[in-house]
Write a protein that holds these residues in place. Sequence first.
Motif, PDB file in Angstrom:
ATOM      1  N   MET A  18      50.446  31.896  27.304  1.00  0.00           N
ATOM      2  CA  MET A  18      49.643  32.565  28.340  1.00  0.00           C
ATOM      3  C   MET A  18      48.258  31.925  28.442  1.00  0.00           C
ATOM      4  O   MET A  18      47.718  31.478  27.451  1.00  0.00           O
ATOM      5  N   PHE A  19      47.726  31.916  29.633  1.00  0.00           N
ATOM      6  CA  PHE A  19      46.357  31.434  29.781  1.00  0.00           C
ATOM      7  C   PHE A  19      45.519  32.436  30.573  1.00  0.00           C
ATOM      8  O   PHE A  19      46.035  33.414  31.110  1.00  0.00           O
ATOM      9  N   HIS A  20      44.212  32.169  30.604  1.00  0.00           N
ATOM     10  CA  HIS A  20      43.256  33.070  31.255  1.00  0.00           C
ATOM     11  C   HIS A  20      42.957  32.588  32.676  1.00  0.00           C
ATOM     12  O   HIS A  20      43.042  31.395  32.968  1.00  0.00           O
ATOM     13  N   MET A  21      42.574  33.542  33.517  1.00  0.00           N
ATOM     14  CA  MET A  21      42.201  33.204  34.893  1.00  0.00           C
ATOM     15  C   MET A  21      40.845  33.832  35.226  1.00  0.00           C
ATOM     16  O   MET A  21      40.522  34.934  34.762  1.00  0.00           O
ATOM     17  N   ALA A  22      40.087  33.103  36.040  1.00  0.00           N
ATOM     18  CA  ALA A  22      38.804  33.633  36.506  1.00  0.00           C
ATOM     19  C   ALA A  22      38.556  33.086  37.908  1.00  0.00           C
ATOM     20  O   ALA A  22      39.282  32.208  38.380  1.00  0.00           O
ATOM     21  N   TRP A  23      37.551  33.631  38.562  1.00  0.00           N
ATOM     22  CA  TRP A  23      37.190  33.167  39.916  1.00  0.00           C
ATOM     23  C   TRP A  23      35.737  32.750  39.895  1.00  0.00           C
ATOM     24  O   TRP A  23      34.878  33.507  39.449  1.00  0.00           O
ATOM     25  N   PHE A  24      35.487  31.535  40.367  1.00  0.00           N
ATOM     26  CA  PHE A  24      34.117  30.998  40.439  1.00  0.00           C
ATOM     27  C   PHE A  24      33.609  31.130  41.867  1.00  0.00           C
ATOM     28  O   PHE A  24      34.188  30.540  42.783  1.00  0.00           O
ATOM     29  N   LEU A  25      32.554  31.921  42.056  1.00  0.00           N
ATOM     30  CA  LEU A  25      31.956  32.072  43.391  1.00  0.00           C
ATOM     31  C   LEU A  25      30.940  30.951  43.563  1.00  0.00           C
ATOM     32  O   LEU A  25      29.815  31.024  43.070  1.00  0.00           O
ATOM     33  N   ALA A  29      48.869  35.056  41.707  1.00  0.00           N
ATOM     34  CA  ALA A  29      48.830  35.775  40.418  1.00  0.00           C
ATOM     35  C   ALA A  29      50.186  36.409  40.074  1.00  0.00           C
ATOM     36  O   ALA A  29      50.670  36.248  38.942  1.00  0.00           O
ATOM     37  N   PRO A  30      50.841  37.100  41.026  1.00  0.00           N
ATOM     38  CA  PRO A  30      52.169  37.637  40.687  1.00  0.00           C
ATOM     39  C   PRO A  30      53.168  36.526  40.314  1.00  0.00           C
ATOM     40  O   PRO A  30      54.009  36.714  39.431  1.00  0.00           O
ATOM     41  N   ALA A  31      53.044  35.361  40.982  1.00  0.00           N
ATOM     42  CA  ALA A  31      53.950  34.249  40.645  1.00  0.00           C
ATOM     43  C   ALA A  31      53.681  33.760  39.222  1.00  0.00           C
ATOM     44  O   ALA A  31      54.612  33.440  38.464  1.00  0.00           O
ATOM     45  N   LEU A  32      52.418  33.698  38.850  1.00  0.00           N
ATOM     46  CA  LEU A  32      52.069  33.295  37.468  1.00  0.00           C
ATOM     47  C   LEU A  32      52.598  34.334  36.481  1.00  0.00           C
ATOM     48  O   LEU A  32      53.118  33.995  35.411  1.00  0.00           O
ATOM     49  N   ARG A  33      52.463  35.591  36.858  1.00  0.00           N
ATOM     50  CA  ARG A  33      52.897  36.663  35.947  1.00  0.00           C
ATOM     51  C   ARG A  33      54.416  36.643  35.769  1.00  0.00           C
ATOM     52  O   ARG A  33      54.913  36.810  34.667  1.00  0.00           O
ATOM     53  N   ARG A  34      55.137  36.408  36.865  1.00  0.00           N
ATOM     54  CA  ARG A  34      56.609  36.358  36.763  1.00  0.00           C
ATOM     55  C   ARG A  34      57.055  35.267  35.793  1.00  0.00           C
ATOM     56  O   ARG A  34      58.083  35.369  35.149  1.00  0.00           O
ATOM     57  N   ARG A  54      48.486  37.442  31.759  1.00  0.00           N
ATOM     58  CA  ARG A  54      48.705  38.807  31.268  1.00  0.00           C
ATOM     59  C   ARG A  54      49.153  39.737  32.412  1.00  0.00           C
ATOM     60  O   ARG A  54      48.852  39.478  33.581  1.00  0.00           O
ATOM     61  N   ASP A  55      49.849  40.816  32.045  1.00  0.00           N
ATOM     62  CA  ASP A  55      50.181  41.797  33.081  1.00  0.00           C
ATOM     63  C   ASP A  55      49.432  43.106  32.887  1.00  0.00           C
ATOM     64  O   ASP A  55      49.603  44.052  33.647  1.00  0.00           O
ATOM     65  N   SER A  56      48.608  43.168  31.839  1.00  0.00           N
ATOM     66  CA  SER A  56      47.687  44.302  31.690  1.00  0.00           C
ATOM     67  C   SER A  56      46.599  43.863  30.722  1.00  0.00           C
ATOM     68  O   SER A  56      46.757  42.859  30.023  1.00  0.00           O
ATOM     69  N   TYR A  57      45.510  44.608  30.722  1.00  0.00           N
ATOM     70  CA  TYR A  57      44.409  44.256  29.822  1.00  0.00           C
ATOM     71  C   TYR A  57      44.632  44.914  28.469  1.00  0.00           C
ATOM     72  O   TYR A  57      44.986  46.090  28.390  1.00  0.00           O
ATOM     73  N   GLU A  58      44.380  44.160  27.408  1.00  0.00           N
ATOM     74  CA  GLU A  58      44.579  44.678  26.059  1.00  0.00           C
ATOM     75  C   GLU A  58      43.417  45.572  25.637  1.00  0.00           C
ATOM     76  O   GLU A  58      43.585  46.476  24.833  1.00  0.00           O
ATOM     77  N   HIS A  59      42.207  45.281  26.157  1.00  0.00           N
ATOM     78  CA  HIS A  59      41.000  45.938  25.635  1.00  0.00           C
ATOM     79  C   HIS A  59      40.111  46.440  26.772  1.00  0.00           C
ATOM     80  O   HIS A  59      40.409  46.213  27.940  1.00  0.00           O
ATOM     81  N   ASP A  60      39.007  47.065  26.372  1.00  0.00           N
ATOM     82  CA  ASP A  60      38.074  47.588  27.372  1.00  0.00           C
ATOM     83  C   ASP A  60      36.895  46.663  27.628  1.00  0.00           C
ATOM     84  O   ASP A  60      36.304  46.693  28.701  1.00  0.00           O
ATOM     85  N   THR A  61      36.505  45.863  26.618  1.00  0.00           N
ATOM     86  CA  THR A  61      35.322  45.022  26.845  1.00  0.00           C
ATOM     87  C   THR A  61      35.736  43.587  27.189  1.00  0.00           C
ATOM     88  O   THR A  61      36.835  43.127  26.856  1.00  0.00           O
ATOM     89  N   PHE A  62      34.804  42.914  27.845  1.00  0.00           N
ATOM     90  CA  PHE A  62      35.047  41.575  28.372  1.00  0.00           C
ATOM     91  C   PHE A  62      35.380  40.590  27.241  1.00  0.00           C
ATOM     92  O   PHE A  62      36.410  39.896  27.265  1.00  0.00           O
ATOM     93  N   ALA A 113      44.946  41.637  39.729  1.00  0.00           N
ATOM     94  CA  ALA A 113      45.624  40.405  39.313  1.00  0.00           C
ATOM     95  C   ALA A 113      45.437  40.113  37.819  1.00  0.00           C
ATOM     96  O   ALA A 113      45.930  39.112  37.319  1.00  0.00           O
ATOM     97  N   CYS A 114      44.703  41.002  37.110  1.00  0.00           N
ATOM     98  CA  CYS A 114      44.462  40.858  35.654  1.00  0.00           C
ATOM     99  C   CYS A 114      43.678  39.589  35.285  1.00  0.00           C
ATOM    100  O   CYS A 114      43.930  38.977  34.232  1.00  0.00           O
ATOM    101  N   PHE A 115      42.758  39.175  36.159  1.00  0.00           N
ATOM    102  CA  PHE A 115      41.873  38.057  35.816  1.00  0.00           C
ATOM    103  C   PHE A 115      40.898  38.490  34.724  1.00  0.00           C
ATOM    104  O   PHE A 115      40.569  39.670  34.617  1.00  0.00           O
TER     105      PHE A 115
END
Length: 433
Positions: free
Chosen positions: A1-8, A408-413, A418-426, A45-47
């Motif tokens: 699994m890898f992480h995803m983010a969005w750069f504005l 994101a759904p294609a990556l998840r399939r 990830r399909d959910s967050y494990e924790h509450d903090t970043f 999308a669980c980014f």
Amino acid sequence: MFHMAWFLQTGFGAYGWNQQWSGNVAKDLANPQLFVDLATSLERACFDYMMLEDSSVIPDVFQGTMENSLRGGTIRFDPMPLVPLLAAATSKLGIVATAATTFYPPFLAARLLNTLDHLTQGRVGVNLVTASPHAAAQNYGYAQHFEHDLRYRMADEWVEAVKALWDTWEPGALTLNEETGVFADYTKVHRADFEGEFYKTRGPLNTLPSPQGYPVICQAGGSPAGKDFGARNADTLIASARGVDKMKAYRDDVSERMIKFGRDPKDAKVLFLVEPVLGDTQEEAQAKKDRMDAAFFANPEPALAALCYISGLDFSTFDLDAPLPDLTGRHNGHQSVVENFVRAAEGKTLREALGATRDVSTSVTLVGTPDSVAAQMGEVMDEVGGDGFLIALPVTRKNITEVCDGLAPALRRRGLIRDSYEHDTFRENLLAF
Ligand SMILES: Cc1cc2nc3c(=O)[nH]c(=O)nc-3n(C[C@H](O)[C@H](O)[C@H](O)COP(=O)(O)O)c2cc1C
């Protein structure tokens, strides 16, 4: 699994001005709703996070005037006040705003980021930059900007000063004992009394220790000094490296530098920039990419203006159809970006070099359906051994939908994200795998 983010790419600025699919941009310029929509979609999308770039100038290097910048809509609102609005609409997404170490006094930054960490319940991050334009330095009262490596030396000390302030409250200092009427134990709150070569600050902070202690630190400079700064201080690095070999070399380089600073390479996630071009079919995506390329070649001005901003040199004075003049020692800007461009321009005219570097800041060219692009991203990460990707598309609702509800759904399939967050903090989510 890898992480995803969005750069504005243009922070809390104007996106898609005068373009198709920009929504009500003319009416909505300072309206936070577009960014709130992005945040809630990224969480769906669980980014891991969204990162807002920032700068404090209207660039005027290109042709020595602000005309090009103002015609194109190069504005930025301050991203910091946007952070709590994005946090209020989400519950897991990390929110990173950019701050220039050169211009923020350490106390102001330490207190602001600590407060934001409380307001976001442990989901704030800060992208630490040293900034490059002289005009920015002049906005803050300096005659001109500091020399490149010096500003990273200052930035290292700045982080030490800010951390000293964040550490002024010991664990257990907050007692809130209603019976004795004691709010905090004064023996556990200390002055920082930080005194360095560039910065001095007294402390303590008059706030409270925040959920994450330190906000997540992000870094994006690719020069040796920039990478050292990131390897020493960052929890996540944004990398601009083209092709699998360079991506792998970038990650390995960061890992080696982290070890040099006594850190475990797993404690910082290196994400690579991509600008996926998505369509319902491969042909549709390719046609879209071809149209984008044609528009780029028909008008090289925006690319030239971007180079001017990054280098501080007026590229409009160079002949587009001649080789690039020698720039050695002539710029004090984003070192790695300028050097990559100069290398790519060898043996080419400036116009040809602009074409050759069309996709240079993106790690791999991704053109296809959500599923084919997801597959390609998986293959690239397998080879690179990297930590994930950062989407660097303009913030339009069309792009948000294509990425968050298509890619994101294609990556998840494929089990790639990830399909959910494990924790509450970043930070906990960022370091979860
Ligand atoms: C993806 C990316 C995002 C960046 N965001 C910002 C930013 O928001 N503000 C800024 O002043 N510089 C920004 N930069 C510039 C870098 O932080 C850094 O100052 C620049 O690349 C020069 O670093 P270098 O000389 O170490 O390469 C960004 C660079 C990259 C590659």
